[in-house]
Design a protein around this motif. Structure first.
Motif, PDB file in Angstrom:
ATOM      1  N   GLN A 147       0.839  -1.204   0.000  1.00 52.70           N
ATOM      2  CA  GLN A 147       0.000   0.000   0.000  1.00 52.70           C
ATOM      3  C   GLN A 147       0.869   1.247   0.000  1.00 52.70           C
ATOM      4  OE1 GLN A 147      -2.813   0.115   3.232  1.00 52.70           O
ATOM      5  NE2 GLN A 147      -3.540  -1.966   2.865  1.00 52.70           N
ATOM      6  N   THR A 148       0.372   2.312  -0.632  1.00 59.33           N
ATOM      7  CA  THR A 148       1.067   3.590  -0.497  1.00 59.33           C
ATOM      8  C   THR A 148       0.784   4.108   0.906  1.00 59.33           C
ATOM      9  OG1 THR A 148      -0.820   4.912  -1.199  1.00 59.33           O
ATOM     10  CG2 THR A 148       0.672   4.139  -2.941  1.00 59.33           C
ATOM     11  N   ASN A 149       1.589   5.070   1.352  1.00 60.11           N
ATOM     12  CA  ASN A 149       1.365   5.609   2.693  1.00 60.11           C
ATOM     13  C   ASN A 149      -0.012   6.279   2.783  1.00 60.11           C
ATOM     14  OD1 ASN A 149       2.213   8.133   4.849  1.00 60.11           O
ATOM     15  ND2 ASN A 149       2.569   6.013   5.410  1.00 60.11           N
ATOM     16  N   GLU A 150      -0.451   6.912   1.693  1.00 60.07           N
ATOM     17  CA  GLU A 150      -1.773   7.570   1.699  1.00 60.07           C
ATOM     18  C   GLU A 150      -2.885   6.529   1.891  1.00 60.07           C
ATOM     19  OE1 GLU A 150       0.538   8.187  -0.870  1.00 60.07           O
ATOM     20  OE2 GLU A 150       1.205   9.917   0.298  1.00 60.07           O
ATOM     21  N   GLU A 151      -2.755   5.409   1.176  1.00 62.52           N
ATOM     22  CA  GLU A 151      -3.765   4.350   1.316  1.00 62.52           C
ATOM     23  C   GLU A 151      -3.771   3.785   2.728  1.00 62.52           C
ATOM     24  OE1 GLU A 151      -3.818   2.347  -3.123  1.00 62.52           O
ATOM     25  OE2 GLU A 151      -2.174   1.882  -1.773  1.00 62.52           O
ATOM     26  N   PHE A 152      -2.581   3.588   3.253  1.00 63.00           N
ATOM     27  CA  PHE A 152      -2.452   3.061   4.608  1.00 63.00           C
ATOM     28  C   PHE A 152      -3.122   3.992   5.617  1.00 63.00           C
ATOM     29  CE2 PHE A 152       0.192   3.946   8.376  1.00 63.00           C
ATOM     30  CZ  PHE A 152      -0.186   2.864   9.149  1.00 63.00           C
ATOM     31  N   VAL A 153      -2.805   5.281   5.516  1.00 68.88           N
ATOM     32  CA  VAL A 153      -3.363   6.246   6.469  1.00 68.88           C
ATOM     33  C   VAL A 153      -4.890   6.269   6.348  1.00 68.88           C
ATOM     34  CG1 VAL A 153      -3.554   8.708   7.006  1.00 68.88           C
ATOM     35  CG2 VAL A 153      -1.302   7.676   6.660  1.00 68.88           C
ATOM     36  N   ALA A 154      -5.388   6.261   5.096  1.00 64.88           N
ATOM     37  CA  ALA A 154      -6.840   6.328   4.894  1.00 64.88           C
ATOM     38  C   ALA A 154      -7.551   5.104   5.444  1.00 64.88           C
ATOM     39  CB  ALA A 154      -7.144   6.494   3.407  1.00 64.88           C
TER      40      ALA A 154
END
Ligand SMILES: *[C@@H]1O[C@H](CO)[C@@H](O)[C@H](O)[C@H]1NC(C)=O
Ligand SMILES: *[C@@H]1O[C@H](CO)[C@@H](O)[C@H](O)[C@H]1NC(C)=O
Length: 309
Positions: free
Chosen positions: A78-85
């Motif tokens: 996952q990208t960090n953005e996907e992870f955070v979301a």
């Protein structure tokens, strides 16, 4: 001519080799974690993200300048953005107003840890707040009744109309064997509700921006804390004492269940997460305690509270 061809060949090989190696590692990784991608395009996209993340983890560990190491885990495609979301879920609406703080004058020991219920995994559902509420409620129930019991996060996700189910919520808004957790918003099933298992009277807040106050509270019971997990280190598997990077944009609710220090004197909080045992140290992370920042590392001392029985 022939030698140019050979050079180009070697160049192509050198350029392609990292991709091939990543491909093999990614292939093994998808098997290990049972990942299935919907088509070849998605697989290729995930491979490239995976490769970037592996490179980040390797260069972080190679630098060797932090008391913790990162490793690959189930979130590495996952990208960090996907992870955070997908993996936090705490809507921070400003700090809580100060309540009385009953642990104000107590003396604390050098270390301690509350035993906790089996590690839970919130899945792809932003309801960390429910896990943290349940962990602290189990904690107080255990202390007041000398019994260890596992409450149901699912019941909180379904029943709590003030908070926001899978969209995240607040930790002060809201019995497990007959109500197993599934990571989707459900509807409340009154038949599954057991007799009121653990009742709490309310909650108290820990005076903000004081790790000393937080220590007094944690010495007496597990405490709900909120932290900033936007930094990429939280996305991967961290072992050792985590010392940053992270900011103070509180976005994830977890439970402080203890504290201690390493042989070299690094002080830490023992924090229980809700991302399953395959994350961190069996589902826990040790976070540095006693940093220069009064907010604590990742804002851990900014907004802490505990239920009262
Ligand atoms: C995460 O790190 C811990 C401690 O080093 C290790 O025991 C565990 O197996 C790791 N988990 C994964 C999924 O790599
Ligand atoms: C702590 O001690 C102070 C000074 O003796 C006292 O005024 C205060 O009420 C105490 N707080 C609690 C929570 O017992």
């Amino acid at each position: 001519m022939a030698s140019i061809g050979k050079k180009q060949h070697i160049l192509a090989l050198v350029l392609l080799l990292p991709i091939c190696i990543s491909q093999v590692i990614h292939e093994q990784w998808t098997k290990k974690y049972g990942k299935v991608y919907k088509d070849a395009a998605e697989k290729q996209k995930r491979l490239l993200i995976f490769k970037d993340n592996v490179e980040f983890i390797e260069s972080f560990n190679a630098a060797g300048n932090k008391p913790y190491k990162l490793s690959i885990n189930h979130l590495t495609d996952q990208t960090n953005e996907e992870f955070v979301a997908s993996h936090n879920g705490y809507k921070h609406k400003g700090s809580h107003s100060q309540t009385p703080f009953k642990y104000e004058n107590i003396t604390v020991g050098l270390e301690g840890k509350w035993s906790c219920q089996a590690m839970k995994d919130q899945g792809q559902c932003g309801n960390c707040w429910a896990f943290s509420t349940v962990a602290t409620t189990e904690g107080i129930y255990q202390i007041t009744t000398s019994m260890l019991m596992s409450l149901s996060e699912q019941e909180l996700v379904d029943c709590d109309s003030v908070d926001h189910g899978c969209d995240g919520g607040y930790m002060e808004g809201g019995s497990e064997a007959n109500y197993p957790y599934t990571a989707v918003d459900g509807t409340y099933d009154a038949n599954k509700e057991a007799s009121p298992a653990a009742q709490i009277k309310g909650y108290e807040t820990v005076p903000a921006n004081s790790e000393d106050a937080l220590q007094k509270a944690v010495a007496n019971q597990p405490v709900s804390v909120t932290i900033d997990v936007g930094g990429s280190a939280f996305q991967f598997n961290s072992s050792g004492v985590f010392t940053g990077q992270c900011g103070t944009q509180l976005d994830h609710g977890v439970t402080a269940v203890g504290y201690g220090s390493t042989d070299d004197g690094t002080q830490y909080w023992i924090v229980k997460n809700s991302w399953g045992t395959q994350w961190g140290e069996e589902g826990y992370i040790r976070m540095q305690r006693g940093t220069d920042a009064q907010e604590g590392l990742c804002g851990i001392a900014m907004d802490a509270s505990y239920p009262t029985a």
